[in-house]
Design a protein around this motif. Structure first.
Motif, short mmCIF file in Angstrom:
data_model
loop_
_atom_site.label_atom_id
_atom_site.label_comp_id
_atom_site.label_asym_id
_atom_site.label_seq_id
_atom_site.Cartn_x
_atom_site.Cartn_y
_atom_site.Cartn_z
N LEU A 5 0.60 -1.22 0.09
CA LEU A 5 -0.06 0.06 -0.09
C LEU A 5 0.91 1.18 0.01
CD1 LEU A 5 -2.61 -1.12 2.53
CD2 LEU A 5 -3.03 -1.00 0.28
N PRO A 6 0.20 2.19 -0.50
CA PRO A 6 1.13 3.43 -0.35
C PRO A 6 1.34 4.14 0.99
CG PRO A 6 -1.01 4.00 -1.12
CD PRO A 6 -0.95 2.59 -0.77
N VAL A 7 1.70 3.48 1.87
CA VAL A 7 1.77 3.85 3.24
C VAL A 7 3.33 3.38 3.76
CG1 VAL A 7 1.08 3.53 5.73
CG2 VAL A 7 -0.51 3.80 3.96
N ARG A 8 4.10 4.19 4.46
CA ARG A 8 5.34 3.96 4.92
C ARG A 8 5.55 4.56 6.25
NH1 ARG A 8 9.20 7.58 3.86
NH2 ARG A 8 8.66 9.59 2.59
N LEU A 9 6.45 3.96 6.91
CA LEU A 9 6.98 4.58 8.06
C LEU A 9 7.77 5.88 7.93
CD1 LEU A 9 7.14 4.61 11.22
CD2 LEU A 9 9.05 3.16 11.00
N LEU A 10 7.56 7.06 8.30
CA LEU A 10 8.33 8.09 8.18
C LEU A 10 9.41 8.40 9.16
CD1 LEU A 10 5.05 10.48 7.58
CD2 LEU A 10 6.44 9.38 5.76
N SER A 11 10.24 9.23 8.73
CA SER A 11 11.48 9.50 9.46
C SER A 11 11.86 10.75 9.35
CB SER A 11 12.69 8.31 9.11
OG SER A 11 12.92 8.55 7.91
N ALA A 12 12.98 11.16 10.22
CA ALA A 12 13.49 12.59 10.02
C ALA A 12 13.68 13.41 8.68
CB ALA A 12 15.04 12.57 10.81
N TYR A 50 0.83 8.58 4.10
CA TYR A 50 0.18 8.02 2.93
C TYR A 50 0.57 9.14 1.71
CZ TYR A 50 -3.79 7.07 -0.25
OH TYR A 50 -4.52 6.80 -1.31
N SER A 51 1.02 8.55 0.53
CA SER A 51 1.47 9.38 -0.46
C SER A 51 0.75 8.86 -1.91
CB SER A 51 3.08 9.25 -0.71
OG SER A 51 3.35 9.90 0.35
N ARG A 52 0.47 9.96 -2.77
CA ARG A 52 -0.05 9.49 -3.99
C ARG A 52 0.90 10.55 -4.89
NH1 ARG A 52 -5.70 9.36 -2.09
NH2 ARG A 52 -5.77 11.66 -2.81
N GLY A 53 1.39 9.87 -5.87
CA GLY A 53 2.19 10.66 -6.89
C GLY A 53 3.23 11.23 -6.30
N GLY A 54 3.92 10.51 -5.22
CA GLY A 54 5.01 11.13 -4.43
C GLY A 54 4.69 11.99 -3.57
N GLU A 55 3.46 12.62 -3.46
CA GLU A 55 3.15 13.65 -2.55
C GLU A 55 2.71 13.07 -1.17
OE1 GLU A 55 0.55 17.71 -2.11
OE2 GLU A 55 0.38 16.34 -3.95
N LEU A 56 3.26 13.44 0.19
CA LEU A 56 2.59 13.13 1.22
C LEU A 56 1.26 13.75 1.50
CD1 LEU A 56 3.17 11.63 3.73
CD2 LEU A 56 3.99 13.76 4.84
N LEU A 57 0.23 13.14 1.60
CA LEU A 57 -1.12 13.58 1.90
C LEU A 57 -1.60 13.71 3.00
CD1 LEU A 57 -2.64 12.36 -1.77
CD2 LEU A 57 -1.66 14.69 -1.13
N ALA A 58 -1.28 12.62 3.84
CA ALA A 58 -1.89 12.33 5.10
C ALA A 58 -0.80 11.57 5.97
CB ALA A 58 -3.19 11.39 4.98
N ASN A 65 -1.79 6.89 21.70
CA ASN A 65 -2.74 7.39 20.79
C ASN A 65 -2.74 7.12 19.26
OD1 ASN A 65 -4.20 8.72 23.31
ND2 ASN A 65 -2.15 9.75 23.04
N MET A 66 -3.55 6.56 18.72
CA MET A 66 -3.52 6.62 17.13
C MET A 66 -4.29 7.74 16.65
SD MET A 66 -5.07 3.55 14.78
CE MET A 66 -4.81 3.61 13.09
N VAL A 67 -3.67 8.72 15.80
CA VAL A 67 -4.07 9.97 15.20
C VAL A 67 -4.05 10.22 13.91
CG1 VAL A 67 -4.22 12.38 15.85
CG2 VAL A 67 -3.45 10.99 17.67
N PRO A 68 -4.89 10.35 13.11
CA PRO A 68 -5.01 10.40 11.87
C PRO A 68 -4.97 11.98 11.41
CG PRO A 68 -7.06 9.68 12.26
CD PRO A 68 -6.39 9.61 13.41
N VAL A 69 -4.30 12.39 10.24
CA VAL A 69 -4.33 13.88 10.04
C VAL A 69 -4.51 13.78 8.68
CG1 VAL A 69 -3.18 16.21 10.23
CG2 VAL A 69 -3.06 14.49 12.28
N GLY A 70 -5.29 14.68 8.07
CA GLY A 70 -5.34 14.83 6.61
C GLY A 70 -5.74 14.00 5.85
N CYS A 71 -6.68 13.17 6.28
CA CYS A 71 -6.95 11.87 5.58
C CYS A 71 -8.21 11.88 4.65
CB CYS A 71 -7.46 10.72 6.69
SG CYS A 71 -5.95 10.17 7.68
N ASP A 72 -8.17 11.59 3.58
CA ASP A 72 -9.23 11.18 2.71
C ASP A 72 -9.70 9.64 2.83
OD1 ASP A 72 -7.70 9.85 0.93
OD2 ASP A 72 -7.62 11.45 -0.40
N GLU A 73 -10.88 9.36 2.20
CA GLU A 73 -11.30 7.81 2.61
C GLU A 73 -10.16 7.01 2.26
OE1 GLU A 73 -15.01 7.32 0.67
OE2 GLU A 73 -16.12 8.67 2.27
N ALA A 74 -9.40 7.24 1.07
CA ALA A 74 -8.37 6.27 0.72
C ALA A 74 -7.13 6.28 1.54
CB ALA A 74 -7.93 6.65 -0.78
#
Length: 278
Positions: A5-12, A50-58, A65-74
């Motif tokens: 999926l277009p999800v990865r662990l982010l880092s510095a 979560y990225s699409r087209g190389g752009e971080l979207l959410a 705590n589990m905290v989503p930010v900037g999320c659309d349904e996908a």
């Protein structure tokens, strides 16, 4: 964890992209911004993107705590799949209402029942001092106040969350440490009359955009007497003067007295959060 999926662990190295995303969500993303500023890119502070087209979207914080930010349904669906595979590691999910509700619909079959689901929590904000007079007896708490403040904080948490923060020795110590930190940082406010806490509140989340108030509590026998609004007006005035350009908070929609109090203080609803408690 590997995923197609277009999800990865982010880092510095992702810091700038994350900062831009959180700046676009200055209130709903405040908790994540504060957490990153305080704890950095630690193993216990995992942030997935979560990225699409190389752009971080959410993004989605995975910690206590589990905290989503900037999320659309996908984006939500992608985070659901990741969280389902990892299993529940958080004690709550909190964030923008639509995202949290969709996350929970996707995760409930795998995580089981929650202890409480608060689907509608108005997110309120003000950039101006309150239109009502502030209580002159509210002040920033000092270290010598902690013995009196701690029982009030425990009572507030137990009443609000439904469980005591003193469930075991380590959680009790962590809760007291957190209170002492907020006091030492000038982020705890109280009115203490003859050694008794009658009102308290804390800036639990602080970013360059907002001071987010939590832990608002009035002694039970003094509720309904018009004490809360002037006390909150004092907190709002000091927080705007010393900490951030806005003051924000969120509250359960069924807590009508609290909503009335915050609106009297000039706060207006700008969004809706939701919380799932385990």
């Amino acid at each position: 964890m590997e995923t197609t999926l277009p999800v990865r662990l982010l880092s510095a190295p992702d810091h700038d992209a994350v900062a831009r995303l959180l700046d676009a969500e200055p209130l709903a993303g405040a908790f994540v911004a504060d957490r990153l500023a305080t704890h950095g890119w630690s193993r216990g502070n995992r942030l997935y993107g979560y990225s699409r087209g190389g752009e971080l979207l959410a993004v989605c914080l995975s910690a206590a705590n589990m905290v989503p930010v900037g999320c659309d349904e996908a984006a939500v669906d992608a985070f659901v799949d990741l969280a389902r595979r990892e299993g529940r590691q958080c004690s709550s999910i909190v964030g923008a209402g639509p995202a949290v509700r969709r996350l929970w619909r996707g995760l409930r079959p795998y995580w089981g029942a929650a202890r409480a689901v608060r689907e509608h929590q108005p997110l309120l904000v003000t950039a101006e001092p309150s239109p009502i007079d502030a209580d002159l007896y509210v002040r920033r708490s000092v270290r010598s106040d902690v013995p009196a403040l701690f029982p009030a904080a425990v009572a507030m948490y137990t009443e609000e969350v439904g469980v005591s923060p003193l469930a075991d020795r380590s959680s009790a110590a962590a809760y007291r440490d957190r209170l002492e930190y907020l006091v030492s940082a000038g982020r705890s406010y109280s009115r203490i009359d003859n050694g008794r806490v009658v009102f308290k509140a804390e800036i639990a989340v602080l970013t360059r955009h907002t001071a987010q108030i939590q832990g608002v509590w009035v002694a039970p026998d003094l509720r309904g007497r018009g004490l809360a609004a002037p006390c909150m007006a004092a907190v709002v005035a000091d927080a705007l003067r010393r900490h951030a350009p806005t003051v924000s908070l969120y509250v359960n929609d069924f807590n009508v007295p609290a909503l009335r109090t915050y609106r009297r203080c000039g706060m207006r609803e700008v969004a809706e959060l939701a919380t799932v408690l385990f």
